[in-house]
Design a protein around this motif. Sequence first.
Motif, PDB file in Angstrom:
ATOM      1  N   GLN A  34      14.409 -18.394   4.582  1.00  0.00           N
ATOM      2  CA  GLN A  34      13.369 -19.438   4.653  1.00  0.00           C
ATOM      3  C   GLN A  34      12.135 -18.960   5.423  1.00  0.00           C
ATOM      4  OE1 GLN A  34      14.188 -22.510   3.027  1.00  0.00           O
ATOM      5  NE2 GLN A  34      15.880 -21.159   2.444  1.00  0.00           N
ATOM      6  N   LYS A  35      12.137 -17.682   5.789  1.00  0.00           N
ATOM      7  CA  LYS A  35      11.037 -17.079   6.568  1.00  0.00           C
ATOM      8  C   LYS A  35      10.910 -17.686   7.960  1.00  0.00           C
ATOM      9  CE  LYS A  35      10.154 -14.868   2.785  1.00  0.00           C
ATOM     10  NZ  LYS A  35      11.242 -13.957   2.559  1.00  0.00           N
ATOM     11  N   LEU A  36      11.994 -18.193   8.478  1.00  0.00           N
ATOM     12  CA  LEU A  36      12.000 -18.744   9.843  1.00  0.00           C
ATOM     13  C   LEU A  36      12.516 -17.649  10.775  1.00  0.00           C
ATOM     14  CD1 LEU A  36      13.536 -22.174   8.823  1.00  0.00           C
ATOM     15  CD2 LEU A  36      11.180 -21.782   9.572  1.00  0.00           C
ATOM     16  N   GLU A  37      11.627 -16.727  11.062  1.00  0.00           N
ATOM     17  CA  GLU A  37      12.043 -15.504  11.779  1.00  0.00           C
ATOM     18  C   GLU A  37      12.627 -15.747  13.161  1.00  0.00           C
ATOM     19  OE1 GLU A  37       8.733 -12.799  11.885  1.00  0.00           O
ATOM     20  OE2 GLU A  37       8.477 -13.042   9.719  1.00  0.00           O
ATOM     21  N   ASN A  38      11.980 -16.630  13.921  1.00  0.00           N
ATOM     22  CA  ASN A  38      12.484 -16.870  15.287  1.00  0.00           C
ATOM     23  C   ASN A  38      13.837 -17.564  15.261  1.00  0.00           C
ATOM     24  OD1 ASN A  38      10.244 -15.777  16.659  1.00  0.00           O
ATOM     25  ND2 ASN A  38       9.085 -17.644  16.217  1.00  0.00           N
ATOM     26  N   SER A  39      13.975 -18.518  14.366  1.00  0.00           N
ATOM     27  CA  SER A  39      15.248 -19.241  14.280  1.00  0.00           C
ATOM     28  C   SER A  39      16.357 -18.282  13.835  1.00  0.00           C
ATOM     29  CB  SER A  39      15.137 -20.406  13.295  1.00  0.00           C
ATOM     30  OG  SER A  39      14.072 -21.240  13.691  1.00  0.00           O
ATOM     31  N   ILE A 144       8.985 -32.849  17.419  1.00  0.00           N
ATOM     32  CA  ILE A 144       7.959 -32.185  16.601  1.00  0.00           C
ATOM     33  C   ILE A 144       7.820 -32.938  15.274  1.00  0.00           C
ATOM     34  CG2 ILE A 144       7.426 -30.042  15.329  1.00  0.00           C
ATOM     35  CD1 ILE A 144       8.739 -28.515  17.735  1.00  0.00           C
ATOM     36  N   GLY A 145       8.958 -33.397  14.744  1.00  0.00           N
ATOM     37  CA  GLY A 145       8.945 -34.170  13.497  1.00  0.00           C
ATOM     38  C   GLY A 145       8.521 -33.310  12.320  1.00  0.00           C
ATOM     39  N   ILE A 146       9.468 -32.560  11.771  1.00  0.00           N
ATOM     40  CA  ILE A 146       9.120 -31.628  10.693  1.00  0.00           C
ATOM     41  C   ILE A 146       8.915 -32.391   9.375  1.00  0.00           C
ATOM     42  CG2 ILE A 146       9.854 -29.565   9.417  1.00  0.00           C
ATOM     43  CD1 ILE A 146      11.637 -28.867  11.828  1.00  0.00           C
ATOM     44  N   LYS A 147       7.645 -32.478   8.964  1.00  0.00           N
ATOM     45  CA  LYS A 147       7.364 -33.189   7.704  1.00  0.00           C
ATOM     46  C   LYS A 147       6.838 -32.247   6.633  1.00  0.00           C
ATOM     47  CE  LYS A 147       6.647 -37.786   9.604  1.00  0.00           C
ATOM     48  NZ  LYS A 147       6.723 -37.512  11.041  1.00  0.00           N
ATOM     49  N   ASP A 148       6.354 -31.098   7.075  1.00  0.00           N
ATOM     50  CA  ASP A 148       5.792 -30.148   6.113  1.00  0.00           C
ATOM     51  C   ASP A 148       5.938 -28.723   6.669  1.00  0.00           C
ATOM     52  OD1 ASP A 148       4.007 -30.157   8.190  1.00  0.00           O
ATOM     53  OD2 ASP A 148       2.483 -31.313   7.128  1.00  0.00           O
ATOM     54  N   GLY A 151       4.827 -28.286  10.290  1.00  0.00           N
ATOM     55  CA  GLY A 151       5.813 -28.733  11.283  1.00  0.00           C
ATOM     56  C   GLY A 151       6.913 -27.693  11.453  1.00  0.00           C
ATOM     57  N   LEU A 152       7.305 -27.126  10.337  1.00  0.00           N
ATOM     58  CA  LEU A 152       8.359 -26.104  10.348  1.00  0.00           C
ATOM     59  C   LEU A 152       7.884 -24.869  11.135  1.00  0.00           C
ATOM     60  CD1 LEU A 152      11.163 -25.984   9.144  1.00  0.00           C
ATOM     61  CD2 LEU A 152      10.200 -25.053   7.049  1.00  0.00           C
ATOM     62  N   PHE A 153       6.621 -24.524  10.915  1.00  0.00           N
ATOM     63  CA  PHE A 153       6.033 -23.386  11.621  1.00  0.00           C
ATOM     64  C   PHE A 153       6.076 -23.633  13.134  1.00  0.00           C
ATOM     65  CE2 PHE A 153       2.282 -21.525  13.671  1.00  0.00           C
ATOM     66  CZ  PHE A 153       2.473 -20.183  13.389  1.00  0.00           C
ATOM     67  N   PHE A 154       5.704 -24.835  13.559  1.00  0.00           N
ATOM     68  CA  PHE A 154       5.695 -25.131  15.002  1.00  0.00           C
ATOM     69  C   PHE A 154       7.106 -25.189  15.585  1.00  0.00           C
ATOM     70  CE2 PHE A 154       1.264 -26.493  14.214  1.00  0.00           C
ATOM     71  CZ  PHE A 154       0.677 -25.627  15.140  1.00  0.00           C
ATOM     72  N   ASP A 156       9.672 -23.496  14.497  1.00  0.00           N
ATOM     73  CA  ASP A 156      10.148 -22.100  14.587  1.00  0.00           C
ATOM     74  C   ASP A 156       9.491 -21.388  15.775  1.00  0.00           C
ATOM     75  OD1 ASP A 156      11.777 -19.969  13.360  1.00  0.00           O
ATOM     76  OD2 ASP A 156       9.848 -18.989  13.040  1.00  0.00           O
ATOM     77  N   LYS A 157       8.242 -21.726  16.021  1.00  0.00           N
ATOM     78  CA  LYS A 157       7.516 -21.129  17.150  1.00  0.00           C
ATOM     79  C   LYS A 157       8.164 -21.584  18.472  1.00  0.00           C
ATOM     80  CE  LYS A 157       2.844 -20.350  18.559  1.00  0.00           C
ATOM     81  NZ  LYS A 157       1.483 -20.689  18.519  1.00  0.00           N
ATOM     82  N   ALA A 158       8.498 -22.872  18.552  1.00  0.00           N
ATOM     83  CA  ALA A 158       9.127 -23.403  19.775  1.00  0.00           C
ATOM     84  C   ALA A 158      10.482 -22.721  20.010  1.00  0.00           C
ATOM     85  CB  ALA A 158       9.296 -24.915  19.659  1.00  0.00           C
ATOM     86  N   ILE A 159      11.208 -22.485  18.940  1.00  0.00           N
ATOM     87  CA  ILE A 159      12.512 -21.812  19.067  1.00  0.00           C
ATOM     88  C   ILE A 159      12.309 -20.368  19.522  1.00  0.00           C
ATOM     89  CG2 ILE A 159      14.521 -20.996  17.716  1.00  0.00           C
ATOM     90  CD1 ILE A 159      14.085 -23.831  16.204  1.00  0.00           C
ATOM     91  N   GLY A 160      11.215 -19.768  19.084  1.00  0.00           N
ATOM     92  CA  GLY A 160      10.886 -18.399  19.502  1.00  0.00           C
ATOM     93  C   GLY A 160      10.761 -18.295  21.016  1.00  0.00           C
ATOM     94  N   LYS A 161      10.265 -19.348  21.642  1.00  0.00           N
ATOM     95  CA  LYS A 161      10.090 -19.319  23.113  1.00  0.00           C
ATOM     96  C   LYS A 161      11.447 -19.227  23.810  1.00  0.00           C
ATOM     97  CE  LYS A 161       5.607 -21.303  23.733  1.00  0.00           C
ATOM     98  NZ  LYS A 161       4.945 -22.567  23.556  1.00  0.00           N
ATOM     99  N   LEU A 162      12.475 -19.775  23.181  1.00  0.00           N
ATOM    100  CA  LEU A 162      13.819 -19.721  23.785  1.00  0.00           C
ATOM    101  C   LEU A 162      14.350 -18.295  23.825  1.00  0.00           C
ATOM    102  CD1 LEU A 162      15.424 -22.813  22.031  1.00  0.00           C
ATOM    103  CD2 LEU A 162      14.670 -22.668  24.404  1.00  0.00           C
ATOM    104  N   LEU A 163      13.806 -17.459  22.936  1.00  0.00           N
ATOM    105  CA  LEU A 163      14.283 -16.067  22.904  1.00  0.00           C
ATOM    106  C   LEU A 163      13.774 -15.262  24.100  1.00  0.00           C
ATOM    107  CD1 LEU A 163      13.715 -15.451  19.094  1.00  0.00           C
ATOM    108  CD2 LEU A 163      15.928 -15.684  20.239  1.00  0.00           C
TER     109      LEU A 163
END
Length: 171
Positions: A34-39, A144-148, A151-154, A156-163
């Motif tokens: 899904q191209k969600l690299e950080n996740s 964040i409320g992923i509607k599009d 939202g998915l990009f943000f 995934d970005k937030a999850i990246g911070k956990l790394l």
Amino acid sequence: MLSAKVEKALNDQVALEVYSSDIYLSMGSWCETQKLENSAKFFYRHFGAEREHMMKLMTYVNREGGHALVPKIPAPPSEFKSLEAAFEMALDNEKKVTKSIGKIVELSLETKDYGTFTFLQWYVAEQQEEEGYFQSIVDKIKMIGIKDTRGLFFADKAIGKLLLVPEPGKK
Ligand code: OFO
């Protein structure tokens, strides 16, 4: 020396840790598609943590005179409805693991196996942290409320911070 009952319960827990690692591996792979690299990186990292939990149990069982068995387990799901659904499934999985650890703790007390009781305290603390960890991610995704795709990009970005910080149990 482990009783047969405790040995079986610990081997069942090994199977649950293997299933946990497999499910996170599968979530990581799905995120990559899904191209969600950080996740993807997040789930792959947690896959490694679950393998360590499995090894710790296997080493303990063998050290205490039992026989740690490599389990045959069902394949995890390979498709997830959404990123939110994947994290909710991860949280549910952690809750299941917590319950299972709790049952072995009870069994160790019933059978007066205080060595296993003490050994399991690491897992009790770990599960408490992990449940909180996954709950906070699910909460954040909901905020964040992923509607599009934005939202998915943000998310995934937030999850990246956990790394950038160690996982529970690694601090
Ligand atoms: Fe995610 O926890 Fe193992 O034990």
